[in-house]
Every structure is written in structure tokens, then in C-alpha cells.
Design a protein around this motif. Structure first.
Motif, short mmCIF file in Angstrom:
data_model
loop_
_atom_site.label_atom_id
_atom_site.label_comp_id
_atom_site.label_asym_id
_atom_site.label_seq_id
_atom_site.Cartn_x
_atom_site.Cartn_y
_atom_site.Cartn_z
N GLY A 155 -14.45 -17.80 8.12
CA GLY A 155 -14.95 -16.46 7.84
C GLY A 155 -16.19 -16.51 6.98
O GLY A 155 -16.85 -17.55 6.88
N VAL A 156 -16.52 -15.39 6.40
CA VAL A 156 -17.71 -15.34 5.53
C VAL A 156 -17.34 -14.64 4.22
O VAL A 156 -16.39 -13.87 4.17
CB VAL A 156 -18.89 -14.58 6.18
N THR A 157 -18.09 -14.96 3.19
CA THR A 157 -17.91 -14.32 1.89
C THR A 157 -19.24 -13.75 1.42
O THR A 157 -20.26 -14.44 1.47
CB THR A 157 -17.37 -15.33 0.86
N VAL A 158 -19.21 -12.51 1.00
CA VAL A 158 -20.38 -11.88 0.40
C VAL A 158 -20.08 -11.68 -1.08
O VAL A 158 -18.98 -11.24 -1.44
CB VAL A 158 -20.67 -10.51 1.06
N THR A 159 -21.01 -12.03 -1.92
CA THR A 159 -20.83 -11.80 -3.35
C THR A 159 -21.90 -10.83 -3.84
O THR A 159 -23.09 -11.05 -3.62
CB THR A 159 -20.91 -13.13 -4.13
N THR A 206 -10.67 -9.36 2.15
CA THR A 206 -10.19 -9.38 0.76
C THR A 206 -11.35 -9.04 -0.17
O THR A 206 -12.51 -9.29 0.15
CB THR A 206 -9.65 -10.77 0.34
N VAL A 207 -11.01 -8.44 -1.30
CA VAL A 207 -11.99 -8.24 -2.36
C VAL A 207 -11.40 -8.91 -3.60
O VAL A 207 -10.25 -8.64 -3.96
CB VAL A 207 -12.23 -6.74 -2.64
N GLN A 208 -12.14 -9.80 -4.20
CA GLN A 208 -11.66 -10.64 -5.32
C GLN A 208 -10.36 -11.34 -4.92
O GLN A 208 -9.46 -11.46 -5.74
CB GLN A 208 -11.42 -9.80 -6.59
N GLY A 209 -10.25 -11.71 -3.67
CA GLY A 209 -9.05 -12.40 -3.22
C GLY A 209 -7.87 -11.49 -2.94
O GLY A 209 -6.83 -11.93 -2.49
N GLN A 210 -8.03 -10.21 -3.21
CA GLN A 210 -6.93 -9.27 -2.97
C GLN A 210 -7.12 -8.61 -1.61
O GLN A 210 -8.20 -8.11 -1.30
CB GLN A 210 -6.94 -8.21 -4.08
N ARG A 221 -22.27 -16.38 2.40
CA ARG A 221 -22.05 -17.74 2.90
C ARG A 221 -20.88 -17.79 3.88
O ARG A 221 -19.92 -17.02 3.74
CB ARG A 221 -21.88 -18.72 1.76
N SER A 222 -21.01 -18.71 4.82
CA SER A 222 -19.92 -18.93 5.77
C SER A 222 -18.94 -19.91 5.14
O SER A 222 -19.34 -20.83 4.42
CB SER A 222 -20.45 -19.54 7.06
N GLU A 223 -17.68 -19.70 5.40
CA GLU A 223 -16.69 -20.61 4.83
C GLU A 223 -15.77 -21.09 5.94
O GLU A 223 -15.35 -20.31 6.80
CB GLU A 223 -15.88 -19.88 3.76
N PRO A 224 -15.46 -22.40 5.91
CA PRO A 224 -14.62 -22.96 6.98
C PRO A 224 -13.20 -22.38 6.95
O PRO A 224 -12.57 -22.22 7.99
CB PRO A 224 -14.61 -24.47 6.69
N SER A 225 -12.72 -22.07 5.77
CA SER A 225 -11.35 -21.55 5.72
C SER A 225 -11.18 -20.55 4.59
O SER A 225 -11.50 -20.85 3.43
CB SER A 225 -10.36 -22.70 5.52
N ILE A 226 -10.74 -19.39 4.95
CA ILE A 226 -10.49 -18.34 3.95
C ILE A 226 -9.03 -17.92 4.11
O ILE A 226 -8.54 -17.77 5.23
CB ILE A 226 -11.41 -17.12 4.18
N THR A 227 -8.36 -17.76 3.00
CA THR A 227 -6.97 -17.32 3.06
C THR A 227 -6.87 -15.92 2.49
O THR A 227 -7.30 -15.67 1.37
CB THR A 227 -6.06 -18.27 2.27
#
Lengths: 254, 177
Positions: free
Chosen positions: A115-119, A161-165, A231-237
Motif C-alpha cells: 500500500g501507500v502511506t501519506v504523512t 488507517t490514520v496513525q495506525g488506527q 511513499r509506497s510500502e511493501p506491507s501495511i497492516t
């Protein structure tokens, strides 16, 4: 205790009010001011008419949507009933243009995958301290977070998720001073918004979103430099959503 | 008195609605936020108040204190607007039913009472905001809410009692009102 309680109350109310970023006043109905201060009745549209017109438009849109998307109509995530907009960024043309794309609408299953993560982050203190601009453009607001979430959902994200939540259609995201409260849990900035899903689709949706385009322009402007990282991430939980889903006015799954 | 120093003069050179609205907006918005508890609801509330003021501007602008007039409109909009749906819609409240995990931010830790103000019923919350933020007297609050001063006193008493109880359960001091 009585006096102290009242003093604390007064102090906290003033603190909360004083820290608020007051949005610009909404545009007032235009009217002919030559005749004095009484607004001309011709330019005044009674709220009842506005409400009636809104209902008609919503009904038509609803009918069309039901006809077109009937084959895969599912509860869609709603970004929330009210999203205040900062006029300095692009207005949101349609809050829910892609109903039916969500595969796991209630978020009851944990998801793991690429997935991807935006900060998003507030501008550096140095910039905030010295700016002559409206400080609102230097800070991250709930509508910025919602815009990212919306783009991710539009791209078919299986979990956000936002802040992992985990966040779902019923999630409540509000600004509270310098924190953002997500389903009752306050978080400070920077805000990490992650999506599990097709990375290409996610990147394209985030790249193509007009609101986020304005955000990125402001991020690139040294005078604003509000924080943006993608950024793209190989694995997001994404953990399962653990809040209540039983809203009287929320979307339901039969 | 709402924002006395910035309130435009009334009388012969009464302000236009635009002038008045522009000067009253920040204060109006802040009070709306304390009542409604979220930016989105606060904007709605403050805007609705301005719309009402706009429609009756002849009357409002002739009032001794336009600010008090607007405050009454806003308080009434808040209290009556909340009544039908306050239990039905879970969205956009500051006190969701999920338990808050420990370890909030510094801000949350510092504000011990504000989170509990949000869980007061609308009328009690309005009295608390008018009294401790707007710093109104009991008589002014009674005029704003169109009720007796006795009613204001008892409402304020109930609100403070609830806040004290909430505080007690937070800190385990267990103080009884």
C-alpha cells in the motif's frame, strides 16, 4: 473546590476558544446596498427554497446513482456528514463519487498487504512563527486528512488507517486545537494515513486529486512548507476497526 | 457584553450588516465552537446565526446590544437544534462511547474539564459557556435563555455538580458535591 472548579472552567473555556483557528467568515448574500442597510428581498433566497432545491438535486442524483450502480451497490464509506472547507484549497466537488468500490465496508477484518502511506505535518515552527500568511494554510486540518482518506477509498483501498488506527465510514475525525481526534483518541501531528490496496491506483488517485494537488503546491512553497510525504510500502497492516458501527444514521449492511 | 471593544457603535451611524457581521464573526465562531464542540458544527451554528440576524437586521441593528441579540439567537439555535437528534447521531461528538485509551496528548491532559463540558446536555452546556466564557451575570443568562434567574441558578448548579462528579471519577478523588 467550588471556586477552583469555576476558575478552571473559565480558564479552560478561554484557552480552548483562544486557540481556535477561526475560519474566514462565509460569503454573505450579495445585495444592493444603495437603498440603505435593508437587504433587497430579490437577492434573498429563503432557506426553505434552498432546502427544497437541495432535496430535489439529491433525489435526482440518488436515482441516477441507484440506476447506474445497481449491480454492485454497497455501503460506501462516508467521510462524515460535515466537512468544513478551507477556501484557500480547492473545493471538494463531490464527497462521494465512487460509492460501491469498498469491499470491506465495515472494517471488521484486519488487512495486510502492499500500500501507500501519506504523512501530513504542520509547517516548521520557524515558518509559522515568521509568516505573514493566514496561519491556517500552514497547519494540517481535518479536511486535509479526509481528502487523503477519500482519495484512497476512491482508489479502492481495502483498508485505511490514520496513525495506525483503522478508520471506517462511521469514524469520527475532528480537529481539536492542535490535535486531531479519531474515534475519540487524540493524536498530535504529523498525521500518517496509510492504505492497503493497489499501489498504482492509490498513487494515481492521490496524484490526481485536485484538493491534494493544491496541498502539494503549498507544501512545495517555501513560504508555506506544510508537510507532505508520500511513499509506497511493501506491507501495511491495518487492524480491524474496534469501535461501534451501530449508528442510527449510518450506512448499514444487510 | 460580547466583545465590547470591537462592537461597532449603534445609533445614528449604525453599522451595515456586513460591517457588523465581519466584526462579530470571530467571537461568534469561538462561542459557537464552545457550544457545538467541533469546527464543522461551530461553522454551521455561527452561519445560521448570521443568516437569522440578516433576515431581521432592521430589528437587530436597532437593539441596544446587537451582540446580546445574536447571542440569544445562537443559544436558541444551539439548544433547539440539538434537541431532536442529539441521541440519534453519534457523529461529530467529542465524547464517543468507546473508552478513551490512556495517554492522551499534553493538551488533553491539561484540559481536565473541557472534555466533560462536551458531555453536558445542551442547556447546561449553554449556561456554562455563557457564564464562564461570556462572563454573563445570572440575569443576563436568564434573558438570553428567556427563563428565570432561578432556573439559571439550578441549571448551573446541576452542570457544576456533573462536572465535579466527572472530575472526581477521573482523578479518583471521589469528592461529592
Amino acid at each position: 473546590m467550588g471556586i477552583e472548579l469555576e476558575e478552571t472552567l473559565s480558564r479552560e473555556l478561554h484557552e480552548v476558544a483562544g486557540r481556535l483557528a477561526v475560519p474566514p467568515m462565509p460569503a454573505l448574500p450579495a445585495h444592493d446596498s444603495s437603498g440603505g442597510r435593508r437587504p433587497s428581498s430579490r437577492t434573498w433566497v429563503p432557506p426553505v427554497l434552498v432546502a427544497a432545491a437541495t432535496i430535489v438535486v439529491l433525489a435526482v442524483v440518488g436515482l441516477l446513482a441507484a440506476r447506474e450502480g445497481g449491480h454492485d451497490l454497497q455501503p460506501a464509506p462516508s467521510p462524515g456528514p460535515t466537512v468544513s472547507q478551507t477556501p484557500s484549497r480547492a473545493a471538494d466537488p463531490d464527497p462521494q463519487p465512487h460509492r460501491g468500490k469498498i469491499q470491506d465496508p465495515d472494517g471488521s477484518m484486519p488487512r495486510t498487504g502492499p500500500g501507500v502511506t501519506v504523512t501530513l505535518a504542520d509547517a516548521p515552527e520557524k515558518v509559522i512563527g515568521s509568516t505573514e500568511l493566514d496561519p491556517n494554510v500552514l497547519l494540517v486540518h481535518q479536511q486535509d486528512i479526509r481528502a487523503v482518506m477519500k482519495a484512497m477509498w476512491e482508489a479502492g483501498a481495502t483498508a485505511v488507517t490514520v496513525q495506525g488506527q483503522r478508520v471506517v465510514s462511521a469514524s469520527d475525525i475532528t480537529c481539536e486545537g492542535d490535535t486531531v481526534i479519531i474515534d475519540g483518541v487524540p493524536y498530535p501531528q504529523p498525521f500518517r494515513i496509510s492504505a492497503v490496496g493497489d499501489q498504482d491506483a492509490l498513487l494515481a488517485a492521490i496524484d490526481g486529486d485536485p484538493y491534494l494537488t493544491v496541498y502539494r503546491q503549498q507544501a512545495a512553497d517555501p513560504a508555506i512548507s506544510v508537510g507532505w510525504d508520500l511513499r509506497s510500502e511493501p506491507s501495511i497492516t491495518a487492524p480491524a476497526y474496534d469501535g461501534v458501527l451501530d449508528l442510527d444514521a449510518g450506512p448499514r449492511r444487510d | 457584553m460580547l466583545d465590547g471593544d470591537r462592537e461597532p457603535a449603534t445609533g445614528a451611524d449604525a453599522p451595515t450588516f456586513e460591517e457588523y457581521a465581519a466584526s462579530a464573526w470571530p467571537r461568534l465562531y469561538r462561542t459557537a465552537y464552545l457550544l457545538a464542540g467541533s469546527h464543522a458544527d461551530a461553522e454551521d451554528l455561527a452561519q445560521q446565526t448570521l443568516v437569522q440576524a440578516f433576515r431581521t437586521w432592521d430589528k437587530v441593528s436597532r437593539a441596544d446590544q446587537p451582540a446580546a441579540y445574536l447571542r440569544r439567537m445562537m443559544t436558541n439555535l444551539y439548544i433547539s437544534g440539538r434537541r431532536p437528534k442529539s441521541r440519534g447521531l453519534e457523529l461529530l461528538t467529542d465524547a464517543p462511547p468507546e473508552p478513551r485509551p490512556g495517554g492522551g496528548s499534553a493538551l488533553e491532559d491539561r484540559l481536565v474539564l473541557w472534555p466533560h463540558v462536551a458531555s453536558l446536555p445542551p442547556r447546561q452546556r449553554a449556561v456554562i459557556v455563557l457564564r464562564y466564557y461570556e462572563q454573563l451575570s445570572e440575569r443576563e443568562i436568564a434573558e438570553t435563555l428567556r427563563c428565570s434567574t432561578g432556573n439559571v441558578k439550578s441549571t448551573a448548579h446541576r452542570a457544576l455538580k456533573a462536572l465535579r462528579a466527572a472530575l472526581g471519577s477521573d482523578t479518583h478523588e471521589g469528592e461529592e458535591a
